[in-house]
Design an enzyme around this catalytic site. Structure first.
Site, PDB file in Angstrom:
ATOM      1  N   ASP A  10       0.855  -1.188   0.000  1.00  0.00           N
ATOM      2  CA  ASP A  10       0.000   0.000   0.000  1.00  0.00           C
ATOM      3  C   ASP A  10       0.890   1.236   0.000  1.00  0.00           C
ATOM      4  O   ASP A  10       1.639   1.486   0.951  1.00  0.00           O
ATOM      5  CB  ASP A  10      -0.893  -0.021   1.244  1.00  0.00           C
ATOM      6  CG  ASP A  10      -1.934   1.081   1.242  1.00  0.00           C
ATOM      7  OD1 ASP A  10      -1.915   1.927   0.319  1.00  0.00           O
ATOM      8  OD2 ASP A  10      -2.760   1.113   2.162  1.00  0.00           O
ATOM      9  N   ASP A 106      -3.176   2.512  -5.862  1.00  0.00           N
ATOM     10  CA  ASP A 106      -2.026   2.559  -4.955  1.00  0.00           C
ATOM     11  C   ASP A 106      -1.870   1.302  -4.103  1.00  0.00           C
ATOM     12  O   ASP A 106      -1.107   1.287  -3.143  1.00  0.00           O
ATOM     13  CB  ASP A 106      -2.112   3.790  -4.046  1.00  0.00           C
ATOM     14  CG  ASP A 106      -3.384   3.818  -3.209  1.00  0.00           C
ATOM     15  OD1 ASP A 106      -4.285   3.013  -3.479  1.00  0.00           O
ATOM     16  OD2 ASP A 106      -3.465   4.661  -2.293  1.00  0.00           O
ATOM     17  N   GLU A 107      -2.600   0.224  -4.438  1.00  0.00           N
ATOM     18  CA  GLU A 107      -2.515  -1.009  -3.659  1.00  0.00           C
ATOM     19  C   GLU A 107      -2.424  -2.213  -4.584  1.00  0.00           C
ATOM     20  O   GLU A 107      -3.100  -2.258  -5.618  1.00  0.00           O
ATOM     21  CB  GLU A 107      -3.746  -1.185  -2.766  1.00  0.00           C
ATOM     22  CG  GLU A 107      -3.966  -0.090  -1.738  1.00  0.00           C
ATOM     23  CD  GLU A 107      -5.223  -0.331  -0.934  1.00  0.00           C
ATOM     24  OE1 GLU A 107      -5.297  -1.360  -0.243  1.00  0.00           O
ATOM     25  OE2 GLU A 107      -6.145   0.496  -1.022  1.00  0.00           O
TER      26      GLU A 107
END
Length: 416
Positions: A10, A106-107
């Site tokens: 993350d 973003d993960e």
């Protein structure tokens, strides 16, 4: 059989971190990324650690954020740049495994079970190496959860931030995961938490100890899934992007706590359903060419109606408007409605769509582009902070008569 080694990576304060690459002197000062720095009603899309220390939150208005932090520095977003960095980050992950499943911009999940031996590392060691490489090569930091399944790996990445590694394994998951609030578990939102609270379920451990049959009665099949998640039984594979066939239809159906009566209540129900369908379309990078609505009354009589859309779309307000038009044409609003389903059909890639100029409304194309940017910004907030983080204003009182929706995505032709 040996456990898998799953990482959930993350990126920390991703939008803000990317913007600060151009402003290294601002890294220690409170910074927020927002849609319109000049607008008093602009929404905070991201903030750095310094801003978090003042209590600045994603999805709140700029004036609220500045009330907490008068010296807050505002930067405009650059979504194309975020997409470029997301690709760069996932390319780094790809050095260590071909099993990389992006969960949001973003993960990502990584299954490194079959490749760890190539690097002489355990899960924690590889997570630490990834953190170091991203810092040195891209100037970005990540928090990494290491576990034997995807759900606990995500819990681990959320456990300690920023720039940290957390291992949740067979020996410690009861000590680490079970004391966490139940809303920390993936897919447990505030609505589900409210339904669980009267049964004494406040933590993940409480959820794990609750009888699966009781959870199923309360939450349907989602209750059974959440029981598996809490007990560490989740075992879904890490599926690389592009390996699943795109959906041919995306639908959202709901049986309401109280029958809907009158156009206002029906409109609210359709807006709620269309909001979820539109978000799922955007996640799949698809637009709908036609729309179907299924209506069931209190005596379980069911009708289905469909029609082509004026323009291919993945905008919630356009889907809701088309759905209401279908209901108006086929239903008497004085007859109570027990269940509604909105299904987007005949999906096409969003990049293949072209909008014909409306001679009577020459500004319609730019307006739709603005609406798409707005709804995608909402997607980002919900991906990061949950579905309940931001909602349509007209739905703020929906809990009076609706239960949690039953989402479905069909990978085959939807049958009427």
């Amino acid at each position: 059989m040996a456990d898998r080694t799953i990482l959930h990576c993350d990126l920390n304060s991703f939008f803000a971190s990317v913007e600060l690459l151009d402003y290294p002197d601002l890294r220690e000062r409170p910074v927020a990324v927002c849609g319109d720095p000049e607008a008093r009603h602009g929404i905070v899309l991201a903030k750095n650690e310094a801003a978090k220390a003042y209590g600045v939150q994603t999805a709140e208005t700029v004036w609220q954020a500045r009330k907490k932090c008068p010296e807050l520095i505002l930067l405009p977003p650059h979504h194309q740049r975020y997409r470029e960095y997301s690709k760069k980050v996932n390319a780094v992950y790809g050095r260590y495994t071909d099993l990389v499943e992006p969960f949001s911009i973003d993960e990502s999940w990584l299954d490194v079970t079959g490749t760890l031996h190539l690097f002489g590392l355990d899960g924690r060691g590889l997570a630490d190496r990834l953190r170091r490489e991203l810092r040195e090569e891209l100037g970005l930091t990540i928090s990494v959860g290491v576990s034997f399944n995807k759900i606990f790996a995500k819990l681990g990445s959320d456990y300690k931030k920023p720039d940290a590694t957390t291992v949740i394994d067979r020996t410690n998951y009861r000590d680490v995961a079970w004391p966490m609030p139940v809303t920390s578990l993936l897919f447990v939102g505030r609505t589900a938490a409210r339904l669980l609270a009267p049964y004494g379920v406040k933590t993940i451990g409480d959820l794990a100890r609750m009888e699966t049959s009781a959870l199923t009665r309360l939450l349907g099949q989602q209750g059974a899934r959440l029981s598996e998640y809490a007990r560490g039984l989740e075992c879904s594979p890490v599926v690389p992007a592009g390996q699943q066939p795109p959906p041919k239809s995306v639908g959202n159906g709901m049986t309401f706590r109280h029958n809907l009566l009158g156009e206002a209540q029906v409109r609210t129900g359709l807006e709620l359903l269309s909001d979820t369908v539109a978000a799922r379309l955007r996640r799949a990078q698809r637009k709908a060419v036609s729309l179907q609505v299924t209506i069931r009354d209190a005596s379980f009589k069911t009708i289905t109606r469909q029609q082509p859309l004026p323009l291919a779309t993945n905008l919630s307000r356009e889907l809701a408007a088309a759905a209401l038009e279908l209901v108006r044409a086929s239903w008497n609003f004085s007859v109570p409605i027990r269940m509604l389903t909105v299904t987007a059909q005949h999906l096409i890639p969003e990049w293949e769509t072209a909008e014909q100029m409306d001679l009577f409304s020459p500004d319609s194309a730019p307006r739709r582009e603005r609406l798409e940017r707005l709804e995608r910004a909402v997607d980002v907030i919900r991906d990061r902070y949950g579905k309940e983080a931001i909602s349509i204003a007209s739905l703020s009182r929906r809990g009076q008569y609706v239960d949690p929706p039953q989402d479905h995505i069909s990978f085959k032709d939807h049958e009427s």
